[in-house]
Motif scaffolding. Structure first.
Motif, PDB file in Angstrom:
ATOM      1  N   TYR A   1       4.605  -1.294   3.042  1.00  0.00           N
ATOM      2  CA  TYR A   1       4.287   0.125   2.841  1.00  0.00           C
ATOM      3  C   TYR A   1       5.440   0.791   2.102  1.00  0.00           C
ATOM      4  CZ  TYR A   1       3.435   5.052   3.702  1.00  0.00           C
ATOM      5  OH  TYR A   1       3.230   6.392   3.538  1.00  0.00           O
ATOM      6  N   ASN A   2       5.139   1.391   0.948  1.00  0.00           N
ATOM      7  CA  ASN A   2       6.185   2.090   0.194  1.00  0.00           C
ATOM      8  C   ASN A   2       5.745   3.495  -0.207  1.00  0.00           C
ATOM      9  OD1 ASN A   2       4.344   1.091  -1.744  1.00  0.00           O
ATOM     10  ND2 ASN A   2       5.888   1.130  -3.351  1.00  0.00           N
TER      11      ASN A   2
ATOM     12  N   PHE B   1       3.871   6.785   7.545  1.00  0.00           N
ATOM     13  CA  PHE B   1       3.810   5.380   7.951  1.00  0.00           C
ATOM     14  C   PHE B   1       2.949   5.186   9.204  1.00  0.00           C
ATOM     15  CE2 PHE B   1       5.586   1.700  10.284  1.00  0.00           C
ATOM     16  CZ  PHE B   1       5.353   0.705   9.337  1.00  0.00           C
TER      17      PHE B   1
ATOM     18  N   LEU C   1      -1.028   4.234   9.428  1.00  0.00           N
ATOM     19  CA  LEU C   1      -1.594   2.899   9.202  1.00  0.00           C
ATOM     20  C   LEU C   1      -2.180   2.356  10.502  1.00  0.00           C
ATOM     21  CD1 LEU C   1       1.333   1.556   7.013  1.00  0.00           C
ATOM     22  CD2 LEU C   1      -0.995   2.028   6.220  1.00  0.00           C
TER      23      LEU C   1
ATOM     24  N   ASP D   1       8.107  -1.899   6.315  1.00  0.00           N
ATOM     25  CA  ASP D   1       8.295  -0.518   5.895  1.00  0.00           C
ATOM     26  C   ASP D   1       9.352  -0.438   4.799  1.00  0.00           C
ATOM     27  OD1 ASP D   1       8.475   2.173   5.592  1.00  0.00           O
ATOM     28  OD2 ASP D   1       9.073   2.621   7.656  1.00  0.00           O
TER      29      ASP D   1
ATOM     30  N   SER E   1       9.708   2.244   2.982  1.00  0.00           N
ATOM     31  CA  SER E   1       9.717   3.669   2.632  1.00  0.00           C
ATOM     32  C   SER E   1      11.015   4.392   2.974  1.00  0.00           C
ATOM     33  CB  SER E   1       8.553   4.385   3.334  1.00  0.00           C
ATOM     34  OG  SER E   1       8.753   4.408   4.741  1.00  0.00           O
TER      35      SER E   1
ATOM     36  N   THR F   1       0.831  -1.199   0.000  1.00  0.00           N
ATOM     37  CA  THR F   1       0.000   0.000   0.000  1.00  0.00           C
ATOM     38  C   THR F   1       0.865   1.248   0.000  1.00  0.00           C
ATOM     39  OG1 THR F   1      -1.833   1.135   1.134  1.00  0.00           O
ATOM     40  CG2 THR F   1      -0.172   0.102   2.534  1.00  0.00           C
ATOM     41  N   GLN F   2       0.307   2.331  -0.528  1.00  0.00           N
ATOM     42  CA  GLN F   2       0.960   3.634  -0.454  1.00  0.00           C
ATOM     43  C   GLN F   2       0.056   4.644   0.238  1.00  0.00           C
ATOM     44  OE1 GLN F   2       2.722   5.301  -3.952  1.00  0.00           O
ATOM     45  NE2 GLN F   2       3.919   3.479  -4.426  1.00  0.00           N
TER      46      GLN F   2
ATOM     47  N   TYR G   1       3.481  -5.064   9.565  1.00  0.00           N
ATOM     48  CA  TYR G   1       3.862  -4.104   8.529  1.00  0.00           C
ATOM     49  C   TYR G   1       5.347  -4.258   8.162  1.00  0.00           C
ATOM     50  CZ  TYR G   1      -0.542  -1.635   9.255  1.00  0.00           C
ATOM     51  OH  TYR G   1      -1.877  -1.301   9.336  1.00  0.00           O
TER      52      TYR G   1
END
Length: 312
Positions: A35-36, A42, A45, A55, A57, A9-10, A53
């Motif tokens: 998550y990116n 972040f 969420l 991460d 990112s 998800t973004q 999750y």
């Protein structure tokens, strides 16, 4: 043994809590979510004990480096790379002993069994061919249902009419509009790393059948309202979305909105477009709508544009 979902998800912050709770209520006991998006977001969420999750990112972490290395080496979309990372670095080593089924779906997709059941894992045990590594489920696709603006209500309440109510568009067709439910005990992880997940073709099995057809439907809310479709083009939602559609938002070959999804563009909707583009700070030129002269003509008329300068 239980069932899990893997996704990436973004910018799905408006929808992800409903999506998690819905699937948890039907018996999904583990969510592995990569998550990116923007690293500073972040913490938006939702937090649950059964959600793990990953991460992707921040560029100073090992997980980020491996994720982006996979993208550059394989040339896959980030969705595949994130899911491959999770399968090979989490499910394979930590969860394989108690996870039986894994679905790889997006946050705009809802698994919807078409028969009564008490738990999704038990239901799958009864209908899944246990000799196969994967079985496909087909999509029941939803357009905007005539809604122009976003409402703070559940997706499943706002959009109730699908464009293929009998799912007849996809039965026994070799189409990309299918997703897989994997039987983890059969998975060859090296095969996944070499080939991806095969959303568009069955790389795990010689079977050409869509064996879960009309037993389980994947409800796919592609665009939601006009406002939410435009919102998707904002880098705050998805850094790659607008680039993937090459700036064509409504009527061209790259856009689901008017073509495949058959959304009707009324004068009210056409007049709302420039206001919504301004609201989300999106630069857009309607002349980019390829050869759809009818759309450009209707847009000019609805917005009182007298010349050929269509920049909004």
């Amino acid at each position: 043994m239980t069932s899990a979902i893997i996704t990436l998800t973004q910018g799905d912050f408006l929808y992800i809590d409903e999506w998690i709770q819905y699937h948890h209520n039907i018996g999904i006991e583990l969510f592995c979510i990569g998550y990116n998006g923007d690293s500073k977001d972040f913490n938006k969420l939702p937090k649950y004990d059964y959600v793990k999750y990953f991460d992707f990112s921040t560029n100073d972490s090992e997980i980020f480096n491996e994720f982006n290395s996979t993208i550059s080496k394989r040339g896959w979309p980030s969705m595949w790379c994130g899911c491959v990372y999770i399968m090979n670095n989490y499910i394979k080593f930590f969860c394989k002993e108690y996870i039986k089924y894994v679905a790889i779906i997006d946050v705009d997709e809802f698994i919807s069994p078409q028969e009564e059941f008490t738990n999704i894992t038990e239901y799958l045990d009864n209908i899944y061919d246990q000799s196969l590594p994967t079985e496909f489920i087909s999509m029941q696709v939803y357009n905007g249902n005539g809604n122009i603006y976003y409402e703070d209500k559940p997706v499943l309440e706002r959009f109730i009419k699908s464009i293929n109510p009998n799912n007849a568009l996809f039965e026994n067709e070799n189409t990309g509009f299918k997703k897989s439910i994997l039987n983890v005990q059969h998975i060859d992880y090296d095969h996944i790393l070499d080939n991806g997940f095969g959303f568009h073709e069955n790389i795990y099995s010689k079977s050409e059948n869509n064996l879960l057809f009309n037993k389980i439907i994947l409800k796919h809310f592609v665009c939601k309202s006009l406002e939410e479709w435009i919102m998707k083009m904002s880098p705050k939602h998805d850094r790659d979305y607008c680039n993937r559609f090459k700036g064509i938002m409504f009527s061209g070959w790259g856009s689901y909105f008017m073509g495949y999804l058959d959304n009707k563009i009324t004068d009210e909707a056409l007049q709302a477009i420039p206001k919504l583009l301004k609201k989300y700070n999106i630069h857009y030129k309607p002349e980019m709508e390829e050869e759809n002269e009818e759309f450009k003509k209707l847009y000019r008329k609805a917005n009182n544009i007298k010349d050929n300068n269509l920049n909004t």
